[in-house]
Write a protein that holds these residues in place. Structure first.
Motif, short mmCIF file in Angstrom:
data_model
loop_
_atom_site.label_atom_id
_atom_site.label_comp_id
_atom_site.label_asym_id
_atom_site.label_seq_id
_atom_site.Cartn_x
_atom_site.Cartn_y
_atom_site.Cartn_z
N ILE A 19 -11.32 36.96 17.59
CA ILE A 19 -12.80 37.25 17.39
C ILE A 19 -13.80 37.33 18.56
O ILE A 19 -13.92 36.45 18.79
CB ILE A 19 -13.39 37.12 16.48
N THR A 72 -11.61 36.44 9.77
CA THR A 72 -10.33 37.82 9.75
C THR A 72 -9.10 37.17 10.26
O THR A 72 -9.31 36.65 11.02
CB THR A 72 -11.35 38.88 10.23
N TYR A 73 -8.40 38.06 9.44
CA TYR A 73 -6.71 38.53 10.32
C TYR A 73 -5.64 39.25 9.84
O TYR A 73 -5.52 38.84 8.36
CB TYR A 73 -5.71 35.91 9.88
N ASP A 94 -12.84 42.54 15.14
CA ASP A 94 -11.88 42.06 15.58
C ASP A 94 -10.34 42.43 16.47
O ASP A 94 -10.25 43.85 15.90
CB ASP A 94 -11.59 41.69 13.85
#
Length: 249
Positions: free
Chosen positions: A189, A108-109, A183
């Protein structure tokens, strides 16, 4: 100096806007320091060999940093449940499905989201037990190194978000047991596992200090404790770095 399983802080100049930077095929966190300089905060994989590493910076330029060797200790653990050492074929299918979900969460970004703070609160108050990076042997068989930091605390202890963030995944997994991913922005994370209870759901925005679950011993655990992972650019790094408790190489 940066080490495998550690973090590199790489200066990127003083442009008017934050430059984008990648390490391998992953975007890295870029934040601005108090002097107005942009810096990349880069997670270094445990398997990285000593030597020079490069970031690709927006515009085609490169920034480099040097990685120093570090030796991690070994840990020997006895498990009564043999399936948690040598899973059967159905277990392996389940583990593969669950691993794919968790690796996606680590990737995840959220672009444009600046982490509220890169110095984190401890998610629980308790004694640090197993440190990050231990070479682990379960019933004499070597498995993956310890990818997080363990806190020795009783079952039911509330687990608090170490910084503000968004819940991206929850689940009950073969090895990790009840698990929460938060996040904090730009690929930063937190993962908490072996929980006895989960108090959040995917999509929840959590404030620093908000309770996300309770300590337990679910999954592959020999007793109640909190296992806390930190990931940067999809790489697990030593959480002790972010709470001022890291040991020198």
């Amino acid at each position: 100096m940066p080490v495998p399983g550690g973090v590199a802080v790489v200066p990127l100049g003083t442009a008017s806007q934050a430059p984008q930077a990648t390490y391998g095929d992953q975007r890295v966190m870029v934040i601005q320091d108090s002097d107005g300089q942009w810096i990349a905060v880069v997670g270094i994989p445990l398997g990285t060999a000593p030597g020079r590493q490069s970031l690709l910076v927006q515009g085609g330029t490169a920034a480099t940093f040097q990685v120093r060797a570090k030796e991690y200790a070994a840990q020997h653990i006895k498990l009564k449940n043999r399936r948690q050492v040598s899973p059967d074929p159905e277990d392996l299918k389940r583990i593969k499905r669950e691993l794919d979900l968790q690796l996606a969460a680590y990737r995840t970004y959220r672009d444009g989201v600046v982490p509220s703070n890169v110095m984190l609160d401890r998610p629980v108050d308790g004694r640090l037990s197993s440190p990050f990076g231990l070479r682990r042997f379960f019933n004499g068989e070597e498995r993956n190194p310890h990818s997080g930091l363990d806190f020795a605390v009783p079952s039911g202890t509330p687990v608090k978000a170490p910084a503000a963030g968004r819940v991206v995944l929850v689940g009950d997994y073969f090895f990790n047991g009840k698990t929460v991913f938060v996040d904090h922005g730009q690929g930063f994370i937190s993962m908490f596992c072996h929980l006895s209870a989960i108090d959040v759901k995917p999509g929840d925005e959590v404030a620093r200090g908000a309770v996300v679950g309770k300590v337990g011993a679910t999954g592959r655990a020999t007793g109640p404790h909190l296992h806390w992972n930190i990931s940067l650019n999809a790489v697990r790094v030593d959480p002790a770095i972010f709470i001022g408790a890291a040991r020198r190489p």
